[in-house]
Design a protein around this motif. Structure first.
Motif, PDB file in Angstrom:
ATOM      1  N   PHE A  88      90.091  60.039  52.251  1.00 56.20           N
ATOM      2  CA  PHE A  88      90.164  60.588  50.890  1.00 56.20           C
ATOM      3  C   PHE A  88      90.542  59.543  49.847  1.00 56.20           C
ATOM      4  O   PHE A  88      91.352  58.650  50.113  1.00 56.20           O
ATOM      5  N   SER A  89      89.950  59.714  48.657  1.00 52.32           N
ATOM      6  CA  SER A  89      90.256  58.862  47.511  1.00 52.32           C
ATOM      7  C   SER A  89      90.439  59.724  46.279  1.00 52.32           C
ATOM      8  O   SER A  89      89.772  60.751  46.114  1.00 52.32           O
ATOM      9  N   LEU A  90      91.328  59.300  45.420  1.00 53.71           N
ATOM     10  CA  LEU A  90      91.487  59.910  44.099  1.00 53.71           C
ATOM     11  C   LEU A  90      90.596  59.125  43.151  1.00 53.71           C
ATOM     12  O   LEU A  90      90.652  57.893  43.121  1.00 53.71           O
ATOM     13  N   VAL A  91      89.724  59.816  42.408  1.00 55.08           N
ATOM     14  CA  VAL A  91      88.768  59.131  41.536  1.00 55.08           C
ATOM     15  C   VAL A  91      88.825  59.705  40.123  1.00 55.08           C
ATOM     16  O   VAL A  91      89.177  60.871  39.920  1.00 55.08           O
ATOM     17  N   GLY A  92      88.499  58.878  39.154  1.00 54.34           N
ATOM     18  CA  GLY A  92      88.449  59.306  37.762  1.00 54.34           C
ATOM     19  C   GLY A  92      87.421  58.500  37.002  1.00 54.34           C
ATOM     20  O   GLY A  92      87.100  57.361  37.371  1.00 54.34           O
ATOM     21  N   GLN A  93      86.890  59.100  35.945  1.00 51.36           N
ATOM     22  CA  GLN A  93      85.898  58.413  35.126  1.00 51.36           C
ATOM     23  C   GLN A  93      85.947  58.945  33.703  1.00 51.36           C
ATOM     24  O   GLN A  93      86.192  60.134  33.466  1.00 51.36           O
ATOM     25  N   TYR A  94      85.718  58.036  32.759  1.00 57.26           N
ATOM     26  CA  TYR A  94      85.548  58.408  31.357  1.00 57.26           C
ATOM     27  C   TYR A  94      84.257  57.777  30.880  1.00 57.26           C
ATOM     28  O   TYR A  94      84.003  56.591  31.125  1.00 57.26           O
ATOM     29  N   ASN A  95      83.425  58.568  30.201  1.00 57.72           N
ATOM     30  CA  ASN A  95      82.153  58.074  29.684  1.00 57.72           C
ATOM     31  C   ASN A  95      82.038  58.457  28.217  1.00 57.72           C
ATOM     32  O   ASN A  95      82.290  59.603  27.846  1.00 57.72           O
ATOM     33  N   TYR A  96      81.661  57.502  27.391  1.00 58.06           N
ATOM     34  CA  TYR A  96      81.453  57.718  25.955  1.00 58.06           C
ATOM     35  C   TYR A  96      80.051  57.242  25.613  1.00 58.06           C
ATOM     36  O   TYR A  96      79.649  56.151  26.018  1.00 58.06           O
ATOM     37  N   GLN A  97      79.298  58.060  24.883  1.00 59.39           N
ATOM     38  CA  GLN A  97      77.953  57.671  24.469  1.00 59.39           C
ATOM     39  C   GLN A  97      77.789  57.926  22.984  1.00 59.39           C
ATOM     40  O   GLN A  97      78.007  59.033  22.495  1.00 59.39           O
ATOM     41  N   LYS A  98      77.425  56.880  22.263  1.00 57.41           N
ATOM     42  CA  LYS A  98      77.144  56.965  20.828  1.00 57.41           C
ATOM     43  C   LYS A  98      75.662  57.281  20.676  1.00 57.41           C
ATOM     44  O   LYS A  98      74.807  56.545  21.143  1.00 57.41           O
ATOM     45  N   LEU A  99      75.365  58.411  20.027  1.00 60.31           N
ATOM     46  CA  LEU A  99      73.982  58.854  19.871  1.00 60.31           C
ATOM     47  C   LEU A  99      73.356  58.218  18.634  1.00 60.31           C
ATOM     48  O   LEU A  99      74.000  58.086  17.599  1.00 60.31           O
ATOM     49  N   GLY A 100      72.085  57.870  18.738  1.00 54.83           N
ATOM     50  CA  GLY A 100      71.351  57.288  17.618  1.00 54.83           C
ATOM     51  C   GLY A 100      70.931  58.336  16.601  1.00 54.83           C
ATOM     52  O   GLY A 100      70.948  59.542  16.861  1.00 54.83           O
ATOM     53  N   LYS A 101      70.532  57.874  15.426  1.00 56.13           N
ATOM     54  CA  LYS A 101      70.177  58.767  14.320  1.00 56.13           C
ATOM     55  C   LYS A 101      68.958  59.633  14.612  1.00 56.13           C
ATOM     56  O   LYS A 101      68.816  60.706  14.054  1.00 56.13           O
ATOM     57  N   GLY A 102      68.072  59.182  15.481  1.00 61.22           N
ATOM     58  CA  GLY A 102      66.915  59.997  15.828  1.00 61.22           C
ATOM     59  C   GLY A 102      67.302  61.337  16.424  1.00 61.22           C
ATOM     60  O   GLY A 102      66.583  62.321  16.290  1.00 61.22           O
TER      61      GLY A 102
END
Length: 108
Positions: free
Chosen positions: A68-82
């Motif tokens: 077993f492993s403890l896992v974490g993630q954060y993801n940020y996405q900047k969306l374009g003007k289209g």
């Protein structure tokens, strides 16, 4: 999507970071984010353009034992003007936070 990925492990702890660039054509954006009169909205027709999104992801994990492993993630996405000019899109970014436990069975 193309991008750069970095990963580092020290004993039972690991972390990684990645940066990505994703391009969407005008045709794809129009399909998902454009509006037409057939959509039943007050917009006669709404056209969107192509755009490029940029993303940053940070991940970490800690191996608790053999399985077993403890896992974490954060993801940020900047969306374009289209995408963000569409009334279907509320914000100009997306973000995701995940925390969990992973199990690994079989050969280690």
């Amino acid at each position: 999507m193309s991008g750069v990925h970095y990963r580092k492990q020290v004993k039972s702890f690991y972390y990684s970071a990645s940066f990505g660039i994703e391009h969407f054509s005008q045709k794809l954006n129009q399909y998902y984010y454009g509006l037409t009169a057939e959509d039943g909205t007050s917009y006669d027709k709404f056209n969107v353009g192509s755009n490029t999104n940029y993303s940053l992801s940070l991940s970490a994990g800690y191996r608790l034992n053999k399985y077993f492993s403890l896992v974490g993630q954060y993801n940020y996405q900047k969306l374009g003007k289209g995408m963000t000019v569409s009334p279907l899109v509320k914000d100009d970014y997306t973000s995701l936070f995940f925390l969990g436990i992973s199990a690994q069975y079989g050969s280690n």
